[in-house]
Design a protein around this motif. Structure first.
Motif, PDB file in Angstrom:
ATOM      1  N   SER A 128       0.807  -1.216   0.000  1.00 33.14           N
ATOM      2  CA  SER A 128       0.000   0.000   0.000  1.00 33.14           C
ATOM      3  C   SER A 128       0.841   1.266   0.000  1.00 33.14           C
ATOM      4  O   SER A 128       0.537   2.226  -0.728  1.00 33.14           O
ATOM      5  N   ILE A 129       1.918   1.286   0.780  1.00 36.23           N
ATOM      6  CA  ILE A 129       2.741   2.493   0.846  1.00 36.23           C
ATOM      7  C   ILE A 129       3.449   2.734  -0.481  1.00 36.23           C
ATOM      8  O   ILE A 129       3.618   3.881  -0.911  1.00 36.23           O
ATOM      9  N   LEU A 130       3.860   1.644  -1.157  1.00 37.73           N
ATOM     10  CA  LEU A 130       4.515   1.786  -2.460  1.00 37.73           C
ATOM     11  C   LEU A 130       3.542   2.326  -3.497  1.00 37.73           C
ATOM     12  O   LEU A 130       3.889   3.216  -4.295  1.00 37.73           O
ATOM     13  N   LEU A 131       2.319   1.824  -3.487  1.00 32.70           N
ATOM     14  CA  LEU A 131       1.303   2.306  -4.419  1.00 32.70           C
ATOM     15  C   LEU A 131       0.984   3.773  -4.147  1.00 32.70           C
ATOM     16  O   LEU A 131       0.803   4.566  -5.088  1.00 32.70           O
ATOM     17  N   ALA A 132       0.937   4.143  -2.861  1.00 33.40           N
ATOM     18  CA  ALA A 132       0.682   5.541  -2.500  1.00 33.40           C
ATOM     19  C   ALA A 132       1.806   6.441  -2.980  1.00 33.40           C
ATOM     20  O   ALA A 132       1.567   7.557  -3.470  1.00 33.40           O
ATOM     21  N   ILE A 133       3.042   5.976  -2.871  1.00 35.16           N
ATOM     22  CA  ILE A 133       4.188   6.758  -3.334  1.00 35.16           C
ATOM     23  C   ILE A 133       4.131   6.961  -4.851  1.00 35.16           C
ATOM     24  O   ILE A 133       4.428   8.052  -5.358  1.00 35.16           O
ATOM     25  N   ILE A 191       1.428   7.026  -6.712  1.00 34.05           N
ATOM     26  CA  ILE A 191       0.366   7.991  -6.987  1.00 34.05           C
ATOM     27  C   ILE A 191       0.825   9.409  -6.658  1.00 34.05           C
ATOM     28  O   ILE A 191       0.557  10.356  -7.404  1.00 34.05           O
ATOM     29  N   MET A 192       1.543   9.554  -5.538  1.00 34.53           N
ATOM     30  CA  MET A 192       2.042  10.873  -5.149  1.00 34.53           C
ATOM     31  C   MET A 192       3.070  11.387  -6.153  1.00 34.53           C
ATOM     32  O   MET A 192       3.159  12.589  -6.403  1.00 34.53           O
ATOM     33  N   ALA A 193       3.854  10.487  -6.720  1.00 37.95           N
ATOM     34  CA  ALA A 193       4.834  10.891  -7.739  1.00 37.95           C
ATOM     35  C   ALA A 193       4.135  11.432  -8.976  1.00 37.95           C
ATOM     36  O   ALA A 193       4.658  12.318  -9.664  1.00 37.95           O
ATOM     37  N   ILE A 194       2.943  10.917  -9.251  1.00 43.34           N
ATOM     38  CA  ILE A 194       2.176  11.391 -10.407  1.00 43.34           C
ATOM     39  C   ILE A 194       1.456  12.704 -10.097  1.00 43.34           C
ATOM     40  O   ILE A 194       1.476  13.645 -10.898  1.00 43.34           O
ATOM     41  N   LEU A 195       0.833  12.768  -8.912  1.00 40.65           N
ATOM     42  CA  LEU A 195       0.021  13.932  -8.556  1.00 40.65           C
ATOM     43  C   LEU A 195       0.845  15.092  -8.015  1.00 40.65           C
ATOM     44  O   LEU A 195       0.453  16.250  -8.168  1.00 40.65           O
ATOM     45  N   GLY A 196       1.953  14.779  -7.350  1.00 41.60           N
ATOM     46  CA  GLY A 196       2.770  15.824  -6.749  1.00 41.60           C
ATOM     47  C   GLY A 196       2.652  15.834  -5.240  1.00 41.60           C
ATOM     48  O   GLY A 196       1.612  15.431  -4.684  1.00 41.60           O
ATOM     49  N   VAL A 218      -5.591   3.656  -2.221  1.00 38.90           N
ATOM     50  CA  VAL A 218      -4.954   2.393  -1.823  1.00 38.90           C
ATOM     51  C   VAL A 218      -5.799   1.622  -0.804  1.00 38.90           C
ATOM     52  O   VAL A 218      -5.613   0.405  -0.634  1.00 38.90           O
ATOM     53  N   ASN A 219      -6.739   2.305  -0.120  1.00 44.14           N
ATOM     54  CA  ASN A 219      -7.616   1.623   0.833  1.00 44.14           C
ATOM     55  C   ASN A 219      -8.920   1.159   0.198  1.00 44.14           C
ATOM     56  O   ASN A 219      -9.709   0.468   0.844  1.00 44.14           O
ATOM     57  N   LEU A 220      -9.129   1.531  -1.044  1.00 46.25           N
ATOM     58  CA  LEU A 220     -10.350   1.161  -1.756  1.00 46.25           C
ATOM     59  C   LEU A 220     -10.591  -0.347  -1.825  1.00 46.25           C
ATOM     60  O   LEU A 220     -11.723  -0.801  -1.620  1.00 46.25           O
ATOM     61  N   PRO A 221      -9.573  -1.187  -2.131  1.00 45.85           N
ATOM     62  CA  PRO A 221      -9.831  -2.627  -2.291  1.00 45.85           C
ATOM     63  C   PRO A 221     -10.452  -3.292  -1.070  1.00 45.85           C
ATOM     64  O   PRO A 221     -11.246  -4.228  -1.208  1.00 45.85           O
ATOM     65  N   ARG A 222     -10.088  -2.846   0.142  1.00 47.84           N
ATOM     66  CA  ARG A 222     -10.638  -3.472   1.349  1.00 47.84           C
ATOM     67  C   ARG A 222     -12.151  -3.322   1.401  1.00 47.84           C
ATOM     68  O   ARG A 222     -12.882  -4.280   1.688  1.00 47.84           O
ATOM     69  N   ILE A 228      -4.164   7.569   8.915  1.00 50.17           N
ATOM     70  CA  ILE A 228      -3.340   8.508   9.685  1.00 50.17           C
ATOM     71  C   ILE A 228      -1.880   8.071   9.659  1.00 50.17           C
ATOM     72  O   ILE A 228      -0.967   8.886   9.498  1.00 50.17           O
ATOM     73  N   LEU A 229      -1.675   6.771   9.806  1.00 49.60           N
ATOM     74  CA  LEU A 229      -0.315   6.243   9.790  1.00 49.60           C
ATOM     75  C   LEU A 229       0.322   6.400   8.412  1.00 49.60           C
ATOM     76  O   LEU A 229       1.504   6.779   8.297  1.00 49.60           O
ATOM     77  N   GLU A 230      -0.432   6.124   7.365  1.00 52.80           N
ATOM     78  CA  GLU A 230       0.100   6.260   6.010  1.00 52.80           C
ATOM     79  C   GLU A 230       0.371   7.723   5.659  1.00 52.80           C
ATOM     80  O   GLU A 230       1.367   8.033   4.989  1.00 52.80           O
ATOM     81  N   ALA A 231      -0.490   8.625   6.111  1.00 49.09           N
ATOM     82  CA  ALA A 231      -0.269  10.052   5.861  1.00 49.09           C
ATOM     83  C   ALA A 231       0.996  10.532   6.553  1.00 49.09           C
ATOM     84  O   ALA A 231       1.771  11.311   5.980  1.00 49.09           O
ATOM     85  N   ALA A 232       1.215  10.051   7.772  1.00 50.30           N
ATOM     86  CA  ALA A 232       2.442  10.412   8.486  1.00 50.30           C
ATOM     87  C   ALA A 232       3.665   9.881   7.759  1.00 50.30           C
ATOM     88  O   ALA A 232       4.695  10.557   7.672  1.00 50.30           O
ATOM     89  N   GLY A 233       3.552   8.659   7.210  1.00 50.64           N
ATOM     90  CA  GLY A 233       4.667   8.084   6.457  1.00 50.64           C
ATOM     91  C   GLY A 233       4.981   8.874   5.199  1.00 50.64           C
ATOM     92  O   GLY A 233       6.149   9.124   4.885  1.00 50.64           O
ATOM     93  N   LEU A 234       3.928   9.291   4.471  1.00 53.23           N
ATOM     94  CA  LEU A 234       4.145  10.080   3.265  1.00 53.23           C
ATOM     95  C   LEU A 234       4.746  11.448   3.590  1.00 53.23           C
ATOM     96  O   LEU A 234       5.636  11.933   2.884  1.00 53.23           O
ATOM     97  N   SER A 235       4.266  12.061   4.672  1.00 55.54           N
ATOM     98  CA  SER A 235       4.812  13.358   5.078  1.00 55.54           C
ATOM     99  C   SER A 235       6.256  13.221   5.541  1.00 55.54           C
ATOM    100  O   SER A 235       7.082  14.112   5.283  1.00 55.54           O
ATOM    101  N   PHE A 236       6.566  12.119   6.191  1.00 51.99           N
ATOM    102  CA  PHE A 236       7.945  11.879   6.634  1.00 51.99           C
ATOM    103  C   PHE A 236       8.885  11.788   5.432  1.00 51.99           C
ATOM    104  O   PHE A 236      10.037  12.238   5.495  1.00 51.99           O
ATOM    105  N   LEU A 237       8.370  11.225   4.347  1.00 49.03           N
ATOM    106  CA  LEU A 237       9.170  11.107   3.124  1.00 49.03           C
ATOM    107  C   LEU A 237       9.167  12.389   2.285  1.00 49.03           C
ATOM    108  O   LEU A 237       9.816  12.449   1.242  1.00 49.03           O
TER     109      LEU A 237
END
Length: 298
Positions: A144-149, A151-156, A169-173, A229-238
Motif C-alpha cells: 500500500s505504501i509503495l502504491l501511495a508513493i 500515486i504521489m509521484a504522479i500527482l505531486g 490504496v484503501n479502496l480494495p478493502r 493517519i499512519l500512512e499520511a504520516a509516512g508520506l509526510s515523513f518522506l
C-alpha cells in the motif's frame, strides 16, 4: 397493486426492525467492553483537542523563535521546542486537526468508491464482477505504501493529493467486504420477494442490501482511519505529504530527525501522538467488531 405495495412495505419494515435491534444489542455489548471504551475516550479527546485547538494551543504553531530553538521541556514550553524555536505542544495540537481531516476524507473517498465497485461486482456478477475483482487483485499485489508513493509521484507532493492516494490504496478493502456481503445478502428471501414485487435494482440495493453491509463497513472504516493517519504520516515523513511549515505529525518527525541526538523530544512527542491516536482507533475498531459480531455472547 395495493397488496404488492403492502407486502413490500411489510418486508422493509421487518428488515428495519431487525437492523435496529442488531445495533441496540451491539451498543450494549460495546459499553461493556472497557478496551473499546478506552479507544473511544482517546478518539473523543482527540476530537476535542482538534476542535478547540486555537484555545488549547499556548503558542502560534507557525511562529519561529531562533533564540528558543531546541529548548528542552519546561514550564514555558511543556514539550520543548523544535529546530526553529516553534512550540512542539502547539504544533501537535494543531496537527490533530490535520490527522482527523486526512483520516476522514481519505476513508470517505475509499468508502464511496469501494462500496460502488463492490455492489456492482457482487450484485450483477458476470463480466462486471470479473473485471472489478481483477483490478482489485492488481491493486492488492502492490504494498500500500509503495502504491501511495507512485500515486504521489504522479500527482505531486501535497496534503490533498496524499488524501487521494491514501483513499485509493484503501479502496480494495471496502470493495471486497461489500462484494462478499452482497453475494450473501442477495440470496435472502426478502431480496427475492422485493424482486418479485417489481422493485428496481437501485431500491433493492439501497433498501435491502446496503443496510446489511453497514456493520462490517463501520468496523472497517474505523480501522482504516487509523491506517490512513499512519500512512499520511509516512508520506509526510518522506516529504510527499504535508509540506513545511504545516504542523503535521509525520512532517514534524521528518524535520526533527537531524536533531534527534541532541533533542530527542523533537521526534519523541510527535511519534507518541501518532501512536496514541492509531491505538485509540484500533482499540475502538476491535471493540466494534466484537460488538457487531452476532456470535458474541455476553
Amino acid at each position: 397493486m395495493a397488496q404488492m405495495n403492502m407486502g413490500q412495505t411489510e418486508a422493509e419494515g421487518n428488515s428495519d426492525t431487525k437492523e435496529s435491534s442488531l445495533w441496540k444489542e451491539a451498543w450494549k455489548r460495546l459499553l461493556k467492553n472497557r478496551i473499546a471504551m478506552l479507544g473511544l475516550a482517546i478518539i473523543s479527546i482527540l476530537l476535542v483537542v482538534a476542535i478547540f485547538a486555537p484555545v488549547l494551543a499556548p503558542y502560534d504553531p507557525l511562529k519561529t523563535n531562533v533564540i528558543q530553538r531546541l529548548k528542552a521541556p519546561s514550564f514555558s514550553h511543556w514539550l520543548g521546542t523544535d529546530d526553529l524555536g516553534r512550540d512542539i505542544l502547539s504544533r501537535i495540537i494543531y496537527g490533530s486537526r490535520i490527522s482527523i481531516q486526512v483520516g476522514v476524507i481519505s476513508v470517505s473517498l475509499a468508502l464511496v468508491l469501494g462500496v460502488t465497485l463492490g455492489v456492482l461486482a457482487g450484485y450483477y456478477g458476470g463480466w462486471i464482477d470479473s473485471l472489478v475483482m481483477r483490478l482489485i487483485d492488481i491493486m492488492l499485489a502492490f504494498p500500500s505504501i509503495l502504491l501511495a508513493i507512485v500515486i504521489m509521484a504522479i500527482l505531486g507532493p501535497q496534503l490533498s493529493n496524499a488524501m487521494i492516494a491514501i483513499g485509493f490504496v484503501n479502496l480494495p478493502r471496502f470493495a471486497r467486504i461489500v462484494r462478499s456481503s452482497v453475494l450473501s445478502v442477495k440470496e435472502e428471501e426478502y431480496v427475492s420477494a422485493a424482486q418479485s414485487l417489481g422493485s428496481s435494482d437501485f431500491r433493492i440495493i439501497t433498501k435491502h442490501i446496503l443496510p446489511n453491509c453497514l456493520a462490517p463497513l463501520t468496523v472497517q472504516s474505523t480501522l482504516s482511519i487509523a491506517t490512513a493517519i499512519l500512512e499520511a504520516a509516512g508520506l509526510s515523513f518522506l516529504g510527499l505529504g504535508a509540506q513545511p511549515p504545516t504542523p503535521e505529525w509525520g512532517a514534524m518527525l521528518s524535520s526533527g530527525r537531524s536533531a534527534i541526538q541532541v533533542a530527542p523530544w523533537v521526534v519523541a512527542f510527535p511519534g507518541l501522538a501518532i501512536m496514541i491516536t492509531v491505538l485509540g482507533f484500533n482499540l475502538f475498531g476491535d471493540g466494534l467488531r466484537d460488538a457487531l459480531d452476532p456470535k458474541m455472547k455476553d
